[in-house]
Design a protein around this motif. Structure first.
Motif, PDB file in Angstrom:
ATOM      1  N   UNK A 256       8.448  -0.456  13.029  1.00  0.00           N
ATOM      2  CA  UNK A 256       9.208   0.710  13.458  1.00  0.00           C
ATOM      3  C   UNK A 256      10.399   1.056  12.583  1.00  0.00           C
ATOM      4  N   UNK A 257      10.616   0.317  11.485  1.00  0.00           N
ATOM      5  CA  UNK A 257      11.685   0.680  10.563  1.00  0.00           C
ATOM      6  C   UNK A 257      11.312   1.973   9.851  1.00  0.00           C
ATOM      7  N   UNK A 258      12.292   2.838   9.644  1.00  0.00           N
ATOM      8  CA  UNK A 258      12.067   4.079   8.922  1.00  0.00           C
ATOM      9  C   UNK A 258      12.375   3.862   7.438  1.00  0.00           C
ATOM     10  N   UNK A 259      11.566   4.503   6.587  1.00  0.00           N
ATOM     11  CA  UNK A 259      11.754   4.477   5.148  1.00  0.00           C
ATOM     12  C   UNK A 259      11.796   5.929   4.682  1.00  0.00           C
TER      13      UNK A 259
ATOM     14  N   UNK B  30       7.136   5.280   8.823  1.00  0.00           N
ATOM     15  CA  UNK B  30       7.395   4.190   9.763  1.00  0.00           C
ATOM     16  C   UNK B  30       6.637   2.959   9.301  1.00  0.00           C
ATOM     17  N   UNK B  31       7.302   1.797   9.214  1.00  0.00           N
ATOM     18  CA  UNK B  31       6.585   0.571   8.880  1.00  0.00           C
ATOM     19  C   UNK B  31       6.016  -0.048  10.167  1.00  0.00           C
TER      20      UNK B  31
ATOM     21  N   UNK C 192       3.710   8.890   8.508  1.00  0.00           N
ATOM     22  CA  UNK C 192       4.827   9.833   8.442  1.00  0.00           C
ATOM     23  C   UNK C 192       5.371  10.031   9.855  1.00  0.00           C
ATOM     24  N   UNK C 193       6.664   9.795  10.030  1.00  0.00           N
ATOM     25  CA  UNK C 193       7.257   9.921  11.364  1.00  0.00           C
ATOM     26  C   UNK C 193       8.244  11.074  11.464  1.00  0.00           C
TER      27      UNK C 193
ATOM     28  N   UNK D  59       0.819  -1.216   0.000  1.00  0.00           N
ATOM     29  CA  UNK D  59       0.000   0.000   0.000  1.00  0.00           C
ATOM     30  C   UNK D  59       0.853   1.266   0.000  1.00  0.00           C
ATOM     31  N   UNK D  60       1.833   1.335   0.889  1.00  0.00           N
ATOM     32  CA  UNK D  60       2.605   2.564   1.063  1.00  0.00           C
ATOM     33  C   UNK D  60       3.574   2.843  -0.083  1.00  0.00           C
TER      34      UNK D  60
END
Length: 121
Positions: free
Chosen positions: A113-116, A109-110, A96-97, A24-25
């Motif tokens: 908690x992993x950042x993309x 944030x997935x 959005x983090x 989705x993201x």
């Protein structure tokens, strides 16, 4: 001797939730799967349909707690052709983090908690 990127791996607690998030993201699609015969782990590879690089999601049956991501300074990064539309979409998804308008980038944030990082093309 020449090295080329093949894939990156992250471990996830809920494989289905993570696959759906990345679909989705970021529009990624499952390209390959491997399930251990004894059920102890599953690997799902996701691709963007454009580059040969893939994201490997690893699910471990015996993991019973969230992964320790440390200071979470490691991250994935994606280019996007329409930053404004992407940012609005990710804000709608509430993932959005961090935004850095001075650099023209932001992070999502997935589920684990992993950042993309999202970067303009």
């Amino acid at each position: 001797m020449k090295f080329t990127f093949f894939h990156n791996n992250i471990n996830v607690l809920d494989l289905d939730k993570s696959v759906e998030f990345y679909k989705k993201a970021l529009g990624l699609e499952v390209t390959k799967e491997f399930h251990a015969p004894d059920g102890s782990f599953k690997l799902v590879y996701l691709g963007d349909g454009t580059t040969p690089h893939s994201l490997e999601l690893t699910w471990l049956r015996d993991m019973d707690r969230p992964y320790d991501l440390g200071d979470n300074e490691s991250h994935l990064a994606f280019h996007v052709d329409d930053m404004d539309a992407a940012l609005a979409f990710h804000k709608e998804m509430d993932c959005v983090c961090f935004e850095n308008p001075d650099m023209g980038i932001y992070f999502i944030n997935d589920p684990d908690g992993y950042w993309v990082e999202i970067c303009p093309q």
